[in-house]
Scaffold this motif. Structure first.
Motif, mmCIF file in Angstrom:
data_model
loop_
_atom_site.group_PDB
_atom_site.id
_atom_site.type_symbol
_atom_site.label_atom_id
_atom_site.label_comp_id
_atom_site.label_asym_id
_atom_site.label_seq_id
_atom_site.Cartn_x
_atom_site.Cartn_y
_atom_site.Cartn_z
ATOM 1 N N PRO A 1 0.902 -1.031 -0.065
ATOM 2 C CA PRO A 1 -0.118 -0.014 -0.018
ATOM 3 C C PRO A 1 0.812 1.282 0.095
ATOM 4 O O PRO A 1 2.078 1.347 0.583
ATOM 5 C CB PRO A 1 -0.910 -0.024 1.220
ATOM 6 N N SER A 2 0.199 2.382 -0.338
ATOM 7 C CA SER A 2 0.956 3.692 -0.593
ATOM 8 C C SER A 2 1.469 3.964 0.547
ATOM 9 O O SER A 2 2.655 4.662 0.691
ATOM 10 C CB SER A 2 -0.047 4.441 -1.107
ATOM 11 N N PHE A 3 0.777 4.073 1.876
ATOM 12 C CA PHE A 3 1.254 4.488 2.937
ATOM 13 C C PHE A 3 2.641 3.885 3.529
ATOM 14 O O PHE A 3 3.586 4.608 4.036
ATOM 15 C CB PHE A 3 0.242 4.561 4.117
ATOM 16 N N VAL A 4 2.789 2.597 3.247
ATOM 17 C CA VAL A 4 3.938 1.722 3.749
ATOM 18 C C VAL A 4 5.301 2.299 2.875
ATOM 19 O O VAL A 4 6.273 2.222 3.232
ATOM 20 C CB VAL A 4 3.761 0.324 3.416
ATOM 21 N N ALA A 5 5.020 2.343 1.475
ATOM 22 C CA ALA A 5 6.111 2.871 0.632
ATOM 23 C C ALA A 5 6.200 4.349 1.042
ATOM 24 O O ALA A 5 7.501 4.635 0.692
ATOM 25 C CB ALA A 5 5.345 2.688 -0.820
ATOM 26 N N ALA A 6 5.313 4.952 1.334
ATOM 27 C CA ALA A 6 5.526 6.370 1.773
ATOM 28 C C ALA A 6 6.535 6.411 3.061
ATOM 29 O O ALA A 6 7.560 7.347 3.021
ATOM 30 C CB ALA A 6 4.273 7.415 1.917
ATOM 31 N N ALA A 7 6.316 5.810 3.764
ATOM 32 C CA ALA A 7 7.417 5.669 5.218
ATOM 33 C C ALA A 7 8.569 5.267 4.723
ATOM 34 O O ALA A 7 9.548 5.749 5.202
ATOM 35 C CB ALA A 7 6.572 4.650 6.088
ATOM 36 N N ALA A 8 8.743 4.198 3.918
ATOM 37 C CA ALA A 8 10.022 3.896 3.494
ATOM 38 C C ALA A 8 10.659 4.781 2.499
ATOM 39 O O ALA A 8 11.893 5.095 2.757
ATOM 40 C CB ALA A 8 9.811 2.667 2.643
ATOM 41 N N ARG A 9 9.686 5.597 1.816
ATOM 42 C CA ARG A 9 10.431 6.778 0.949
ATOM 43 C C ARG A 9 11.169 7.619 1.875
ATOM 44 O O ARG A 9 12.201 8.238 1.781
ATOM 45 C CB ARG A 9 9.538 7.270 0.411
ATOM 46 N N TRP A 10 10.585 7.912 3.184
ATOM 47 C CA TRP A 10 10.917 8.980 4.242
ATOM 48 C C TRP A 10 11.787 8.228 5.226
ATOM 49 O O TRP A 10 12.470 8.996 5.782
ATOM 50 C CB TRP A 10 9.807 9.664 4.819
ATOM 51 N N ASN A 11 12.076 7.049 4.940
ATOM 52 C CA ASN A 11 13.103 6.156 5.775
ATOM 53 C C ASN A 11 12.699 6.412 7.265
ATOM 54 O O ASN A 11 13.428 6.574 8.235
ATOM 55 C CB ASN A 11 14.479 6.728 5.718
ATOM 56 N N ILE A 12 11.478 6.203 7.575
ATOM 57 C CA ILE A 12 10.782 6.241 8.996
ATOM 58 C C ILE A 12 9.914 4.946 9.188
ATOM 59 O O ILE A 12 9.287 4.519 8.296
ATOM 60 C CB ILE A 12 9.874 7.612 9.148
ATOM 61 N N PRO A 13 10.009 4.697 10.475
ATOM 62 C CA PRO A 13 8.987 3.640 11.010
ATOM 63 C C PRO A 13 7.595 4.293 10.978
ATOM 64 O O PRO A 13 7.274 5.147 11.442
ATOM 65 C CB PRO A 13 9.516 3.042 12.260
ATOM 66 N N LEU A 14 6.580 3.281 10.703
ATOM 67 C CA LEU A 14 5.335 3.882 11.078
ATOM 68 C C LEU A 14 4.882 3.654 12.613
ATOM 69 O O LEU A 14 3.969 4.524 13.139
ATOM 70 C CB LEU A 14 4.400 2.965 10.168
ATOM 71 N N CYS A 15 5.495 2.513 12.953
ATOM 72 C CA CYS A 15 5.027 2.378 14.478
ATOM 73 C C CYS A 15 6.244 1.520 15.199
ATOM 74 O O CYS A 15 6.684 0.763 14.455
ATOM 75 C CB CYS A 15 3.798 1.597 14.659
ATOM 76 N N LEU A 16 6.382 1.937 16.450
ATOM 77 C CA LEU A 16 7.476 1.242 17.458
ATOM 78 C C LEU A 16 6.552 1.071 18.707
ATOM 79 O O LEU A 16 5.826 1.599 19.190
ATOM 80 C CB LEU A 16 8.698 1.936 17.570
ATOM 81 N N ASP A 17 6.984 -0.287 19.359
ATOM 82 C CA ASP A 17 6.603 -0.664 20.571
ATOM 83 C C ASP A 17 5.091 -0.566 20.539
ATOM 84 O O ASP A 17 4.515 -1.469 19.701
ATOM 85 C CB ASP A 17 6.958 0.358 21.631
#
Length: 228
Positions: free
Chosen positions: A133-149
């Motif tokens: 999905p686009s939001f997973v690809a967008a997070a990877a593009r920004w080199n950030i995790p979507l969620c931790l812990d």
């Protein structure tokens, strides 16, 4: 006499980069008797252009392009979806394996799932093949995790109650955000310390990134991640 019945398969082609398509998506396209695109001019559809980069044989497949109106008029939308199902019904009846290509993942805000209901009501097999999905690809593009812990993730779209949704804890994702960019900016301004990570046309040649909520374009294919 054996009853030969067709199958309708929704296949996600990912956000834009053909290299992000799954091996299963590639195989489904290769095995399809007919490929359906959510645009009347099938070869102009974004999903077609993405898939062609991974499956050159798609150029020689039988294609069916269908129009899906971008409207909030539910009656108009439902009538067009039913008409579109009637357009492919004869192919199912003939026993064909139909693959419907959708950007991203067919489980997330996909028109395909409305066609899926009609097919299942008539006893045809259906299935879903996931895509990135686009939001997973967008997070990877920004080199950030979507969620931790124990951080939460909330999925919204331009029709959502943005103020309420963005006030939830954790990471908030707004899909199809362009048309609501002004309303989105107003809501984010009320969140002290919020950070914005936006991507337009993720994975495509025209990809752009934005970190200022007030500079977002009005493009439909805009994904915005808002983090605390």
């Amino acid at each position: 006499m054996t009853d030969i019945r067709g199958k309708l398969i929704g296949v996600g082609v990912g956000p834009g980069d053909p290299e992000l398509m799954t091996l299963k998506a590639v195989r489904m396209i290769q095995e399809a008797d007919r490929v359906i695109l959510p645009q009347r001019e099938a070869k102009e559809a974004r999903a077609y252009k993405i898939a062609l980069g991974a499956v050159p044989a798609l150029a020689d497949k039988c294609l069916l392009g269908l129009d899906f109106p971008m409207t909030r008029d539910k009656d108009l939308r439902d009538r067009q979806i039913q008409a579109n199902y009637e357009s492919l019904r004869s192919y199912l009846k003939a026993g064909e394996k139909l693959v419907f290509l959708t950007i991203g993942d067919p489980c997330i805000y996909s028109t395909f799932c409305y066609l899926k209901i009609y097919a299942e009501e008539e006893g045809y097999q259906t299935s879903l093949v996931n895509g990135i999905p686009s939001f997973v690809a967008a997070a990877a593009r920004w080199n950030i995790p979507l969620c931790l812990d124990d951080e939460e993730v909330h999925l919204l779209n331009g029709k959502s109650h943005l103020a309420e949704g963005l006030a939830l804890p954790g990471s908030k994702i707004v899909m199809k955000a362009g048309p609501c960019s002004e309303k989105l900016a107003e809501a984010v301004d009320k969140l002290p310390g919020a950070r914005v990570y936006a991507v337009k046309d993720c994975g495509l040649s025209g990809e752009e990134v934005f970190d200022d909520i007030h500079e977002l374009p009005g493009d439909y294919m805009l994904t915005v991640i808002v983090k605390e």
